[in-house]
Scaffold this motif. Sequence first.
Motif, PDB file in Angstrom:
ATOM      1  N   LEU A   1      18.451  21.518  40.416  1.00  0.00           N
ATOM      2  CA  LEU A   1      17.297  20.932  39.845  1.00  0.00           C
ATOM      3  C   LEU A   1      17.502  19.386  39.490  1.00  0.00           C
ATOM      4  O   LEU A   1      18.744  18.999  39.166  1.00  0.00           O
ATOM      5  CB  LEU A   1      16.995  21.486  38.203  1.00  0.00           C
ATOM      6  CG  LEU A   1      16.201  22.560  38.184  1.00  0.00           C
ATOM      7  CD1 LEU A   1      15.187  22.664  38.613  1.00  0.00           C
ATOM      8  CD2 LEU A   1      17.066  23.964  38.811  1.00  0.00           C
TER       9      LEU A   1
ATOM     10  N   ASP B   1      15.478  15.869  37.731  1.00  0.00           N
ATOM     11  CA  ASP B   1      14.693  15.462  36.890  1.00  0.00           C
ATOM     12  C   ASP B   1      14.355  14.032  36.748  1.00  0.00           C
ATOM     13  O   ASP B   1      15.601  13.432  36.867  1.00  0.00           O
ATOM     14  CB  ASP B   1      14.734  15.806  35.479  1.00  0.00           C
ATOM     15  CG  ASP B   1      13.622  15.514  34.557  1.00  0.00           C
ATOM     16  OD1 ASP B   1      12.503  16.160  34.454  1.00  0.00           O
ATOM     17  OD2 ASP B   1      13.783  14.786  33.546  1.00  0.00           O
TER      18      ASP B   1
ATOM     19  N   ASP C   1      10.436  20.252  38.188  1.00  0.00           N
ATOM     20  CA  ASP C   1       9.155  21.319  37.329  1.00  0.00           C
ATOM     21  C   ASP C   1       7.971  20.269  37.388  1.00  0.00           C
ATOM     22  O   ASP C   1       6.764  20.783  36.852  1.00  0.00           O
ATOM     23  CB  ASP C   1       9.444  21.570  35.940  1.00  0.00           C
ATOM     24  CG  ASP C   1       9.784  20.591  35.034  1.00  0.00           C
ATOM     25  OD1 ASP C   1      10.283  19.299  35.579  1.00  0.00           O
ATOM     26  OD2 ASP C   1       9.542  20.565  33.695  1.00  0.00           O
TER      27      ASP C   1
ATOM     28  N   TRP D   1       8.620  31.586  30.560  1.00  0.00           N
ATOM     29  CA  TRP D   1       9.084  30.218  30.737  1.00  0.00           C
ATOM     30  C   TRP D   1       9.163  29.386  29.232  1.00  0.00           C
ATOM     31  O   TRP D   1      10.281  29.066  28.708  1.00  0.00           O
ATOM     32  CB  TRP D   1       8.586  29.536  31.778  1.00  0.00           C
ATOM     33  CG  TRP D   1       9.051  28.178  32.096  1.00  0.00           C
ATOM     34  CD1 TRP D   1       8.973  27.078  31.777  1.00  0.00           C
ATOM     35  CD2 TRP D   1      10.365  28.160  32.975  1.00  0.00           C
ATOM     36  NE1 TRP D   1       9.883  26.142  32.117  1.00  0.00           N
ATOM     37  CE2 TRP D   1      10.708  26.831  33.106  1.00  0.00           C
ATOM     38  CE3 TRP D   1      10.964  28.928  33.637  1.00  0.00           C
ATOM     39  CZ2 TRP D   1      11.603  26.388  33.841  1.00  0.00           C
ATOM     40  CZ3 TRP D   1      11.857  28.650  34.645  1.00  0.00           C
ATOM     41  CH2 TRP D   1      12.314  27.394  34.402  1.00  0.00           C
TER      42      TRP D   1
ATOM     43  N   ARG E   1      12.367  28.397  26.994  1.00  0.00           N
ATOM     44  CA  ARG E   1      12.821  26.696  27.008  1.00  0.00           C
ATOM     45  C   ARG E   1      13.124  26.210  25.765  1.00  0.00           C
ATOM     46  O   ARG E   1      13.978  25.652  25.156  1.00  0.00           O
ATOM     47  CB  ARG E   1      11.798  26.126  27.833  1.00  0.00           C
ATOM     48  CG  ARG E   1      12.352  24.674  28.206  1.00  0.00           C
ATOM     49  CD  ARG E   1      11.360  23.761  28.734  1.00  0.00           C
ATOM     50  NE  ARG E   1      10.239  23.500  27.921  1.00  0.00           N
ATOM     51  CZ  ARG E   1       9.128  23.196  28.362  1.00  0.00           C
ATOM     52  NH1 ARG E   1       8.761  23.099  29.596  1.00  0.00           N
ATOM     53  NH2 ARG E   1       7.991  23.028  27.480  1.00  0.00           N
TER      54      ARG E   1
ATOM     55  N   ASP F   1      17.300  17.236  30.559  1.00  0.00           N
ATOM     56  CA  ASP F   1      16.161  18.005  31.151  1.00  0.00           C
ATOM     57  C   ASP F   1      16.465  18.920  32.261  1.00  0.00           C
ATOM     58  O   ASP F   1      15.938  20.095  32.676  1.00  0.00           O
ATOM     59  CB  ASP F   1      14.998  17.086  31.371  1.00  0.00           C
ATOM     60  CG  ASP F   1      14.252  16.731  30.106  1.00  0.00           C
ATOM     61  OD1 ASP F   1      14.789  17.240  28.903  1.00  0.00           O
ATOM     62  OD2 ASP F   1      13.295  16.014  29.978  1.00  0.00           O
TER      63      ASP F   1
ATOM     64  N   LEU G   1      16.088  23.014  32.399  1.00  0.00           N
ATOM     65  CA  LEU G   1      15.237  23.641  33.403  1.00  0.00           C
ATOM     66  C   LEU G   1      16.192  24.663  34.078  1.00  0.00           C
ATOM     67  O   LEU G   1      15.881  26.028  34.352  1.00  0.00           O
ATOM     68  CB  LEU G   1      14.715  22.779  34.432  1.00  0.00           C
ATOM     69  CG  LEU G   1      13.829  21.940  34.012  1.00  0.00           C
ATOM     70  CD1 LEU G   1      13.378  20.875  35.001  1.00  0.00           C
ATOM     71  CD2 LEU G   1      12.424  22.664  33.747  1.00  0.00           C
TER      72      LEU G   1
ATOM     73  N   THR H   1      16.828  27.637  31.685  1.00  0.00           N
ATOM     74  CA  THR H   1      15.747  28.281  31.473  1.00  0.00           C
ATOM     75  C   THR H   1      15.315  29.168  32.730  1.00  0.00           C
ATOM     76  O   THR H   1      15.124  30.416  32.579  1.00  0.00           O
ATOM     77  CB  THR H   1      14.394  27.609  31.150  1.00  0.00           C
ATOM     78  OG1 THR H   1      14.712  26.711  30.138  1.00  0.00           O
ATOM     79  CG2 THR H   1      13.168  28.424  30.774  1.00  0.00           C
ATOM     80  N   TYR H   2      15.650  28.531  33.698  1.00  0.00           N
ATOM     81  CA  TYR H   2      15.390  29.509  34.981  1.00  0.00           C
ATOM     82  C   TYR H   2      16.322  30.788  34.995  1.00  0.00           C
ATOM     83  O   TYR H   2      15.987  31.606  34.926  1.00  0.00           O
ATOM     84  CB  TYR H   2      15.883  28.616  36.362  1.00  0.00           C
ATOM     85  CG  TYR H   2      15.999  29.540  37.626  1.00  0.00           C
ATOM     86  CD1 TYR H   2      14.670  29.698  38.487  1.00  0.00           C
ATOM     87  CD2 TYR H   2      17.218  29.949  37.981  1.00  0.00           C
ATOM     88  CE1 TYR H   2      14.773  30.552  39.370  1.00  0.00           C
ATOM     89  CE2 TYR H   2      17.223  30.650  39.249  1.00  0.00           C
ATOM     90  CZ  TYR H   2      16.101  31.015  39.873  1.00  0.00           C
ATOM     91  OH  TYR H   2      16.212  31.844  41.000  1.00  0.00           O
TER      92      TYR H   2
END
Length: 164
Positions: A6, A8, A88, A127, A131, A148, A152, A155-156
């Motif tokens: 990920l 960000d 995201d 989601w 989160r 962040d 993500l 959370t995934y």
Amino acid sequence: MTLPTLLDIEASGFGRGSYPIEIGLARADGSCCAFLIQPLDEWTHWDPKAELLHGISRARLLREGLPVAQVARWLNDELSEIGMAYSDSWGYDNTWLSLLFHHAGMLPAFRLEALRILLSEHQLALWHRTREALVKELGIRRHRAGEDARLLQLTYQRTLEQAG
């Protein structure tokens, strides 16, 4: 389970004239890192509301930020082998990433895709709540690129487990 990588980006603000000020990555192994970016002379846009969110001052960027070309090289070194990272906020992040590479005089050796394409409907439904629970549980400081990106990723992972 292999986690997606990920990416960000925190920025000077939104819209016309904004530019990337911090890039964070959460790698497939769960480790993460982030780098502040030294603004170019022509990057003058600064939104005080954005600074309130991420807490990074322009003076700090000038002091501690890395040159644009160094950050672009680092991203290529990190991501060329896997060839893909997810965001995201693809619309914003891809624009800022393109700006970074353009000013570095380089091409990215990877693609940035929308995180959304990896998520099932069930994961999407879970989601937001998942989160927010992780933020409280882990005491994550929002609006810093490294944290962040890791949020993500976590959370995934959790929504995938809950959906499974």
